[in-house]
Design a protein around this motif. Structure first.
Motif, PDB file in Angstrom:
ATOM      1  N   PRO A   1      33.520  43.586  32.210  1.00 49.07           N
ATOM      2  CA  PRO A   1      32.577  42.702  31.512  1.00 49.07           C
ATOM      3  C   PRO A   1      31.441  42.253  32.424  1.00 49.07           C
ATOM      4  CG  PRO A   1      34.593  41.520  32.050  1.00 49.07           C
ATOM      5  CD  PRO A   1      34.835  42.953  32.411  1.00 49.07           C
ATOM      6  N   GLN A   2      30.364  41.887  31.793  1.00 54.15           N
ATOM      7  CA  GLN A   2      29.179  41.450  32.532  1.00 54.15           C
ATOM      8  C   GLN A   2      29.520  40.242  33.405  1.00 54.15           C
ATOM      9  OE1 GLN A   2      25.866  40.596  30.007  1.00 54.15           O
ATOM     10  NE2 GLN A   2      24.443  40.201  31.693  1.00 54.15           N
ATOM     11  N   GLY A   3      29.108  40.315  34.638  1.00 52.90           N
ATOM     12  CA  GLY A   3      29.290  39.201  35.563  1.00 52.90           C
ATOM     13  C   GLY A   3      30.616  39.190  36.292  1.00 52.90           C
ATOM     14  N   PHE A   4      31.548  40.047  35.890  1.00 51.58           N
ATOM     15  CA  PHE A   4      32.894  39.998  36.460  1.00 51.58           C
ATOM     16  C   PHE A   4      32.896  40.401  37.937  1.00 51.58           C
ATOM     17  CE2 PHE A   4      37.012  42.026  37.388  1.00 51.58           C
ATOM     18  CZ  PHE A   4      37.887  41.015  37.036  1.00 51.58           C
ATOM     19  N   ILE A   5      32.365  41.586  38.242  1.00 54.40           N
ATOM     20  CA  ILE A   5      32.328  42.047  39.633  1.00 54.40           C
ATOM     21  C   ILE A   5      31.380  41.180  40.450  1.00 54.40           C
ATOM     22  CG2 ILE A   5      31.693  43.959  41.156  1.00 54.40           C
ATOM     23  CD1 ILE A   5      34.349  44.372  39.758  1.00 54.40           C
TER      24      ILE A   5
ATOM     25  N   PHE B   1      31.927  35.530  45.776  1.00 56.65           N
ATOM     26  CA  PHE B   1      32.949  34.769  46.512  1.00 56.65           C
ATOM     27  C   PHE B   1      33.265  35.409  47.863  1.00 56.65           C
ATOM     28  CE2 PHE B   1      37.454  33.746  47.414  1.00 56.65           C
ATOM     29  CZ  PHE B   1      37.373  32.357  47.433  1.00 56.65           C
ATOM     30  N   ALA B   2      33.019  36.719  47.993  1.00 57.20           N
ATOM     31  CA  ALA B   2      33.275  37.476  49.228  1.00 57.20           C
ATOM     32  C   ALA B   2      34.736  37.360  49.685  1.00 57.20           C
ATOM     33  CB  ALA B   2      32.342  37.026  50.344  1.00 57.20           C
TER      34      ALA B   2
ATOM     35  N   ARG C   1      39.871  34.660  52.539  1.00 58.49           N
ATOM     36  CA  ARG C   1      39.322  34.075  51.318  1.00 58.49           C
ATOM     37  C   ARG C   1      40.036  34.761  50.150  1.00 58.49           C
ATOM     38  NH1 ARG C   1      34.627  31.379  51.744  1.00 58.49           N
ATOM     39  NH2 ARG C   1      33.920  32.074  49.669  1.00 58.49           N
ATOM     40  N   VAL C   2      40.744  33.982  49.338  1.00 61.56           N
ATOM     41  CA  VAL C   2      41.665  34.525  48.332  1.00 61.56           C
ATOM     42  C   VAL C   2      41.115  34.275  46.926  1.00 61.56           C
ATOM     43  CG1 VAL C   2      44.017  34.468  47.441  1.00 61.56           C
ATOM     44  CG2 VAL C   2      43.596  34.100  49.892  1.00 61.56           C
ATOM     45  N   TYR C   3      40.952  35.363  46.172  1.00 61.89           N
ATOM     46  CA  TYR C   3      40.398  35.318  44.816  1.00 61.89           C
ATOM     47  C   TYR C   3      41.475  35.779  43.843  1.00 61.89           C
ATOM     48  CZ  TYR C   3      36.634  35.906  41.290  1.00 61.89           C
ATOM     49  OH  TYR C   3      35.812  35.812  40.191  1.00 61.89           O
ATOM     50  N   ILE C   4      41.843  34.921  42.894  1.00 64.35           N
ATOM     51  CA  ILE C   4      42.959  35.181  41.985  1.00 64.35           C
ATOM     52  C   ILE C   4      42.424  35.310  40.568  1.00 64.35           C
ATOM     53  CG2 ILE C   4      45.118  34.274  41.055  1.00 64.35           C
ATOM     54  CD1 ILE C   4      45.208  32.632  43.805  1.00 64.35           C
TER      55      ILE C   4
END
Length: 344
Positions: free
Chosen positions: A76-80, A86-87, A31-34
């Motif tokens: 920033p809030q919500g970033f992590i 998304f895992a 699972r790829v998060y960009i």
């Protein structure tokens, strides 16, 4: 006035395929998060397309600007939370540097490595020309040379660097306490990460003394000033910058002020050797140029979770001297920027 060149997705794809395939080894199990930004979106889209070509189970691209006003000095809030939701098993950060954001990126990197244990490709300051040059290297060859140099320096106590412009700098090392980290460009196991384009190895020196002449500065100075015709001189005593000299006094003062803006900002945090011999010229972009065969030194953050250093800093500014000679415990391994392979 020249118009900026317009690049296409097709021009970005070959380098993206190397990053996604050879470097991060994306498979249908991933699972790829960009993470990208507006200025780098074309490269972000190319990475996403390359991941889909590899059959990744899921691919998501997000813009930094969607999480608030830049520059970010903290996460920033919500970033992590969005990343955790998304895992991912693989992440990329392909965006431009902004003043003060190094602290945010250091925090983000720690979260990605330690909490999420992803394979991560960090592409800070990546540009289309770099995608069409450094990202097209053969990373099997880069990895092989990196490990040869690693075997040569991993137990060293002292490395001296000189050049014709006046560099005469000695890093004092403590291999029993402070680790060398080889960055091969091949990140195939959970928790593996590195910058792309890649090819270096680094440690945090126990102490350092001497003079460094730098034709390229890191962090946001790289984009602002590019390659300098006249090098900046950093005078280092007992592991800390004590003076910065340059014909442009405003430039010297700007760098001095930035290093002084954070605790330990003037301390020598990183000593590194570039190993990407596919690079034949400097570009003015630190992300790639620090991989050019030679040395770079960074003031500030020593990547303590990697090197074992027992201190930290919110700044990290790399500096690159050119055409260096390198002596490892008195034995030369590089002459005027060329590795002496018989000594490795």
């Amino acid at each position: 006035m020249h118009e900026a060149k317009t690049y296409t997705l097709d021009e970005m794809l070959p380098g993206a395929r190397v990053a996604v395939g050879q470097c991060l080894d994306v498979t249908p199990n991933d699972r790829v998060y960009i993470i990208t930004d507006r200025d780098t979106l074309l490269i972000g889209e190319a990475l996403a397309e390359a991941a889909r070509e590899r059959g990744a189970a899921a691919v998501r691209t997000v813009l930094l600007e969607d999480f608030g006003q830049r520059p970010f000095t903290d996460i920033p809030q919500g970033f992590i939370e969005a990343i955790v939701d998304f895992a991912p098993t693989v992440t990329f950060y392909a965006a431009q540097a902004q003043p003060g954001e190094i602290a945010f990126r250091i925090q983000m990197g720690t979260e990605l490595r330690q909490r999420l244990n992803v394979r991560h490709g960090h592409m800070i300051g990546i540009t289309p020309p770099l995608m069409m040059s450094g990202m097209l290297a053969n990373y099997e060859e880069v990895a092989a040379l990196t490990m040869r140099v690693y075997e040569r320096v991993k137990n060293a106590r002292e490395i001296r660097v000189t050049n014709a412009e006046g560099t005469d700098f000695t890093a004092h090392l403590d291999p029993n306490r402070l680790r060398w980290i080889p960055c091969t460009g091949l990140y195939h196991a959970p928790g593996n990460w590195g910058n792309l384009p890649e090819g270096e190895l680094f440690t945090s020196p126990a102490n350092a003394n001497g003079v460094l002449t730098a034709n390229l500065l890191g962090d946001h100075f790289s984009e602002k000033y590019g390659l300098l015709d006249e090098p900046v001189r950093f005078i280092v005593q007992d592991g800390e910058v004590v003076r910065i000299e340059h014909p442009n006094a405003a430039l010297a003062e700007e760098v001095w002020s930035y290093l002084n803006s954070a605790e330990n900002g003037r301390r020598v945090g990183e000593f590194a050797i570039g190993t990407n011999t596919a690079l034949t010229e400097l570009t003015g972009n630190l992300l790639q140029d620090e991989k050019y065969p030679g040395v770079h030194v960074a003031f500030g953050n020593p990547y303590p979770d990697l090197t074992g250093a027992e201190w930290t800093s919110r700044v990290h500014v790399d500096v690159i001297p050119l055409r260096v000679d390198i002596f490892v415990d008195g034995t030369p391994i590089m002459k005027e920027g060329k590795f002496l392979l018989e000594e490795l």
